[in-house]
Design an enzyme around this catalytic site. Sequence first.
Site, PDB file in Angstrom:
ATOM      1  N   SER A  47      25.045 -30.453  76.098  1.00  0.00           N
ATOM      2  CA  SER A  47      24.580 -30.222  77.466  1.00  0.00           C
ATOM      3  C   SER A  47      25.690 -29.665  78.352  1.00  0.00           C
ATOM      4  CB  SER A  47      24.027 -31.519  78.074  1.00  0.00           C
ATOM      5  OG  SER A  47      22.864 -31.939  77.386  1.00  0.00           O
ATOM      6  N   CYS A 247      15.981 -35.430  79.155  1.00  0.00           N
ATOM      7  CA  CYS A 247      16.879 -34.533  79.896  1.00  0.00           C
ATOM      8  C   CYS A 247      16.293 -33.128  79.994  1.00  0.00           C
ATOM      9  CB  CYS A 247      18.274 -34.560  79.279  1.00  0.00           C
ATOM     10  SG  CYS A 247      19.557 -33.979  80.421  1.00  0.00           S
ATOM     11  N   GLN A 251      12.617 -31.701  81.650  1.00  0.00           N
ATOM     12  CA  GLN A 251      12.387 -30.573  82.560  1.00  0.00           C
ATOM     13  C   GLN A 251      11.403 -29.569  81.964  1.00  0.00           C
ATOM     14  OE1 GLN A 251      16.411 -29.219  83.094  1.00  0.00           O
ATOM     15  NE2 GLN A 251      17.060 -31.169  83.988  1.00  0.00           N
ATOM     16  N   ASN A 289      23.359 -36.465  82.505  1.00  0.00           N
ATOM     17  CA  ASN A 289      24.136 -35.232  82.412  1.00  0.00           C
ATOM     18  C   ASN A 289      23.199 -34.056  82.647  1.00  0.00           C
ATOM     19  OD1 ASN A 289      25.829 -33.115  81.892  1.00  0.00           O
ATOM     20  ND2 ASN A 289      26.005 -33.491  79.701  1.00  0.00           N
ATOM     21  N   GLY A 291      22.252 -30.646  85.623  1.00  0.00           N
ATOM     22  CA  GLY A 291      22.490 -29.912  86.865  1.00  0.00           C
ATOM     23  C   GLY A 291      21.214 -29.401  87.492  1.00  0.00           C
ATOM     24  N   HIS A 332      19.521 -40.390  79.874  1.00  0.00           N
ATOM     25  CA  HIS A 332      19.717 -40.517  78.428  1.00  0.00           C
ATOM     26  C   HIS A 332      19.550 -41.970  77.986  1.00  0.00           C
ATOM     27  CE1 HIS A 332      21.186 -36.538  77.060  1.00  0.00           C
ATOM     28  NE2 HIS A 332      21.476 -36.396  78.351  1.00  0.00           N
ATOM     29  N   ASP A 334      19.533 -42.919  75.064  1.00  0.00           N
ATOM     30  CA  ASP A 334      20.406 -43.079  73.901  1.00  0.00           C
ATOM     31  C   ASP A 334      21.837 -43.402  74.323  1.00  0.00           C
ATOM     32  OD1 ASP A 334      21.774 -39.978  73.769  1.00  0.00           O
ATOM     33  OD2 ASP A 334      19.852 -40.189  74.753  1.00  0.00           O
TER      34      ASP A 334
END
Length: 366
Positions: A47, A247, A251, A289, A291, A332, A334
Site C-alpha cells: 500500500s 482497505c 473503496q 494505511n 490516502g 486492517h 489483519d
Amino acid sequence: MTKPRYLVLSDGTIYAGTAFGGTTISTGELVFNTGMTGYQESITDQSYNGEILMFTYPLIGNYGINFDDDESVKPTTAGVVVHELARRASNWRSQMSLAEFLKRHQIPGITDLDTRSITKKIRSQGAMVAALVDTKEQIKQFLERSEQTNQIDLVVQSSTNNAYPNPNIGLRIVVVDYGLKHSILRELSKRKCNVVVLPATATAQQVLSYQPDGVLLSNGPGDPKNVPAALEMIRTVEQRVPLFGICLGHQLFALANGADTFKMKFGHRGFNHPIREIATNRIDFTAQNHGYAVAAESIVQTNLLVTHQEINDQTIEGLRHKQYPAFSVQFHPDAAPGPHDASHLFDDFLENIVSYQRQRSISNHA
C-alpha cells in the site's frame, strides 16, 4: 563515513540530513506513519508503493530486520525518512540492520531530520510530492520539473501476475490481489481456509471458475479510481458469493455499488486509529494505511449501509450491502503491525459464508 542527502518538498522546502540505504534518486508522495514499532511491516506493505514513508517515532531500526515479518516479497516503498536511525540493532530475531535491508532493495533513506516538524507541515498543508536526492543539482532538477507521481500503474506493479494457491482443508476463498499483505493470508490460514490468490486483473468469470465459497478483495496502493476494471467484477461476484473488502478493496466495493471516493488531506497511517461499530457502539483501535476514503454523502442513493466510522474525523470505515452478503472495512483487521481488536472480522466473513450456504441449501430443498 556519512554522506549528505536532501528531502525536497514540491513547495520548495529543503531538509538536509544523512543518507543511508539505497543510492537511487527517489520521488513520491511524502506520507507519515505514527507507529512506534512495525517499521519492517510498513516498509514492505505494498500500500506504500511509490510513496516516501516518514516515521514520526524518533528512533527507528532498533530491533533490526528479520525474514519472518515481511508483508510482501519485494518492498516498493519509494523512500524512508527517520529522525534517528538506530546505530545497532538488538533483538534475537534480527538478521540484518534496517540500513542493510534498504540497501539490498535499493530504497533510499534519510536520517537526522526533525520528522515531527515535517509531519506538522503535512498535516497543515496536506500530503505533497517530495524527492530524496544527494546533490544540489538534483534539487534544482526536481523543483524545475515540479514532478508529480504517476499512480495509474501502482496496483499492477503491486499485484501478482499469476494465480497461486495457499492450500488448506477449509472453506475455499479467492483473494484478489491489489497489493496483498501476507498477514491477510496468515489470518485465513489460521482459519484453515483453502486460498487461491488471483491477479488484480481477474474477471468475474475467472474468479467464479474456482467455485469459491467466498471472495476477499485485498488492500493496495493509490487511487481506487485507477482500477476501473475491478468494478464490474465486483458487481457480478457480490451477487453470487459472500464478499469481504479490506482497505483498497473497501473503496473498490464502494465504487462498484455507486458510491464515490475522495483524496484525504494527509490520510490515515499507523495503528492507533479508533473506530466505532455503529450498530453496537463497540470501539476498536485499528491499523490503517490509506490516502483515500469513501465520501459519506455518496452513500445515500446506494444499497450500502455504513457500519463503522472513524471517531476522530468521522470518515467511513465500514460498509455492508443491503441485499447481498458483502461487506468491507477501510482499516486492517489483519493488523501486522498493530492491535488485533478487529481480527474477529475474518470470523464474521466465514460465518457469513456458512450462513449463506445454509440459506441456499434450505431454498434448494424447499
